[in-house]
Design an enzyme around this catalytic site. Structure first.
Site, PDB file in Angstrom:
ATOM      1  CE  LYS A  44      -3.465  -0.250  -0.150  1.00 11.69           C
ATOM      2  NZ  LYS A  44      -4.866  -0.502  -0.794  1.00 11.69           N
TER       3      LYS A  44
HETATM    4  N1  PMP Z   1      -2.900  -7.752   1.002  1.00  9.94           N
HETATM    5  C1  PMP Z   1      -3.057  -6.967   2.494  1.00  9.94           C
HETATM    6  C2  PMP Z   1      -2.294  -7.325   3.641  1.00  9.94           C
HETATM    7  C3  PMP Z   1      -3.558  -5.138   2.860  1.00  9.94           C
HETATM    8  O1  PMP Z   1      -3.046  -4.590   3.604  1.00  9.94           O
HETATM    9  C4  PMP Z   1      -4.214  -5.222   1.288  1.00  9.94           C
HETATM   10  C5  PMP Z   1      -4.767  -4.103   0.943  1.00  9.94           C
HETATM   11  N2  PMP Z   1      -6.088  -3.449   1.371  1.00  9.94           N
HETATM   12  C6  PMP Z   1      -4.557  -5.807   0.627  1.00  9.94           C
HETATM   13  C7  PMP Z   1      -4.417  -7.215   0.602  1.00  9.94           C
HETATM   14  C8  PMP Z   1      -5.518  -5.724  -1.463  1.00  9.94           C
HETATM   15  O2  PMP Z   1      -5.320  -4.853  -1.721  1.00  9.94           O
HETATM   16  P1  PMP Z   1      -5.398  -3.784  -2.618  1.00  9.94           P
HETATM   17  O3  PMP Z   1      -6.759  -3.325  -1.916  1.00  9.94           O
HETATM   18  O4  PMP Z   1      -4.770  -3.264  -3.896  1.00  9.94           O
HETATM   19  O5  PMP Z   1      -6.735  -4.525  -3.389  1.00  9.94           O
END
Ligand code: PMP
Length: 491
Positions: A44
């Site tokens: 992130k």
């Molecule tokens: N895994 C973790 C640990 C995350 O913090 C996030 C972000 N919410 C994600 C996966 C998914 O990423 P995205 O928001 O880009 O779909």
């Protein structure tokens, strides 16, 4: 000098590392993109930097401003890191099921944290999202990052993650696998890679089994930060704009057990200490690789570090309590005690009359043991998971309450609930469950399997297994509580 002028230029360019042991029987290479190597510790960081920069360029965020976001943690860390570098304040709203470690990290960056109740429908004013919108409007210079609908989130991955993977694999990637939270990672990187490869890259979403993205019913699950939960009272479900389903070729649905145990294996077999969502992604990648050929190349995104989950995913006692681990071989376990199926499920808003009718019906009437005839009450009206059991009732107690005038048939059940029975995982020592039940003066306990209330076990059955007497409860009425579960496929 080989240096960075600012921490922010150290975001991205993460290593791509081949998995060797969990893929032992596969001919297709699987490479993991180690996003926890980012300076804020997760994938992130990319979205945070991209969103803040876009807001500055658009004049939405100016010196003295406050960044506000609803985040389960990692986006908060990324935003807090960028805020510290660029001199903004930040406020984060997050659900009360967020791990304690994640909250402590946000506070360490100097951020303000507002904990909101989880389990609320999207329309509720105290929902994490609505609370963030409100705070951003109230604070002077407030800006709501809104990773869910902010185009700068997927754009970060289109601009950086996708091209890095293309370059690192020399254009040989054939499959991209990633979890979908906001959808930014999969959508942004997936769209870039598809274009770069002229459509030759298959984009695969890794989704918790119960998540609605992959066709689940949206009931709660244990892996944090990915998938989409649907509250039963949500009137109109809204998916994030950062997730573009048309950019995804297929979704692999992964159960909590497979996700959590895969995350454990990654630490033990590959030396990769990662979170539960990385477990989901790798479990999906192993399925994809098993169907692919030797000339294919799978890339899987590992979003964050297991250090965020030392008290959950990487804690044996936690896994065992929720029924994700079998016994440690040290003695009889709860799953070996004779148990009975959980009776009918009622909701707190049902009336006493309805409950009595249900309890008098065939599924409510259980011969013999009043304790085993307990009804668990699910707050969401969905298959109960441990945290959703808000109380219990028995026909006998309800009838007594009506007879004595303490309850009226039209009362809501919520006013007449006894506490929920204590809960124990199938792999927990039976002797400890018995001790806890004795201390609580309880007659009956819930047996948890894969995070769900699976069966009821009473004191006599626990005592029998502890003392070495074969199961004794309600013969013929016993659900199968498997003592061992199949390992995830492709060991
Ligand atoms: N895994 C973790 C640990 C995350 O913090 C996030 C972000 N919410 C994600 C996966 C998914 O990423 P995205 O928001 O880009 O779909």
């Amino acid at each position: 000098m080989d240096v960075h002028a600012s921490l922010l230029s150290a975001v991205g360019e993460t290593p791509l590392v081949r998995l060797n042991r969990v893929t032992a029987r596969l001919s297709t290479p699987v490479y993991a993109k180690l996003e926890y190597v980012n300076p804020g510790g997760s994938v992130k960081d990319r979205a945070a930097l991209s969103m803040v920069s876009a807001a500055e360029e658009a004049g939405l965020l100016a010196p003295g401003g406050t960044i506000v976001e609803g985040t389960s943690g990692n986006t908060g860390v990324g935003l807090a890191m960028v805020a510290a570098q660029r001199g903004y304040r930040c406020v984060f709203t997050l659900p009360d099921k967020t791990s304690a470690e994640k909250i402590a990290v946000l506070r360490a960056y100097g951020a303000e944290v507002v904990v909101c109740p989880s389990g609320l429908p999207l329309e509720h004013p105290d929902h994490v999202f609505n609370t963030a919108v409100r705070i951003a409007a109230e604070r002077p210079g407030g800006w709501h990052a809104n990773q869910y609908d902010n185009a700068a989130n997927p754009a970060a991955h289109y601009r950086t993650t996708g091209p890095e993977i293309w370059r690192q694999t020399d254009g040989r990637i054939t499959h991209l696998v990633a979890g979908v939270g906001t959808g930014g990672t999969l959508t942004g990187a997936g769209e870039y890679l598809r274009e770069a490869a002229g459509g030759r890259v298959t984009v695969v979403g890794a989704d918790p089994e119960a998540s609605v993205y992959g066709g689940g019913d949206g009931r709660p699950y244990f892996v944090e930060s990915i998938g989409h939960v649907l509250h039963p009272e949500t009137v109109e479900d809204r998916w994030p704009e950062s997730y573009r389903p048309e950019a995804v070729d297929r979704i692999e649905r992964i159960g909590d057990r497979e996700s959590l145990l895969t995350a454990r294996r990654l630490a033990r077999e590959e030396g990769l200490l990662v979170g539960g969502s990385a477990g989901t992604a790798v479990a999906a990648a192993l399925r994809v690789a098993a169907e692919a050929g030797p000339d294919d190349l799978v890339v899987v995104v590992l979003p964050d570090s297991g250090r965020n989950y030392l008290s959950t995913v990487h804690d044996d006692a936690w896994l065992r309590h929720w029924g994700f681990l079998d016994g440690d071989g040290g003695g009889p376990v709860v799953g070996e005690a004779g148990s009975v199926p959980i009776g009918p499920r009622l909701r707190p808003a049902d009336t006493v009359r309805q409950a009595l009718d249900v309890l008098a019906g065939p599924s409510g009437a259980r011969p013999g043991r009043e304790g085993a005839a307990l009804v668990t009450v699910a707050g969401t009206g969905r298959p109960v998971t441990g945290p959703d059991v808000v109380g219990s009732v028995t026909a006998r107690r309800l009838r007594e309450a009506v007879d004595s005038g303490a309850a009226r048939p039209e009362d809501a059940l919520s006013a007449h609930l006894a506490p929920a029975p204590p809960a124990f995982g199938v792999g927990e020592p039976a002797v400890e469950a018995l001790r806890a039940l004795d201390a609580a003066r309880g007659e009956v306990a819930l047996v948890l399997l894969d995070g769900h209330a699976h069966a009821l076990v009473d004191r006599a059955a626990l005592r029998a297994v502890v003392e070495g007497v074969p199961g004794t409860t309600a013969a013929g009425d016993r659900p199968e509580v498997p003592r061992t579960r199949p390992e995830p496929a492709h060991r």
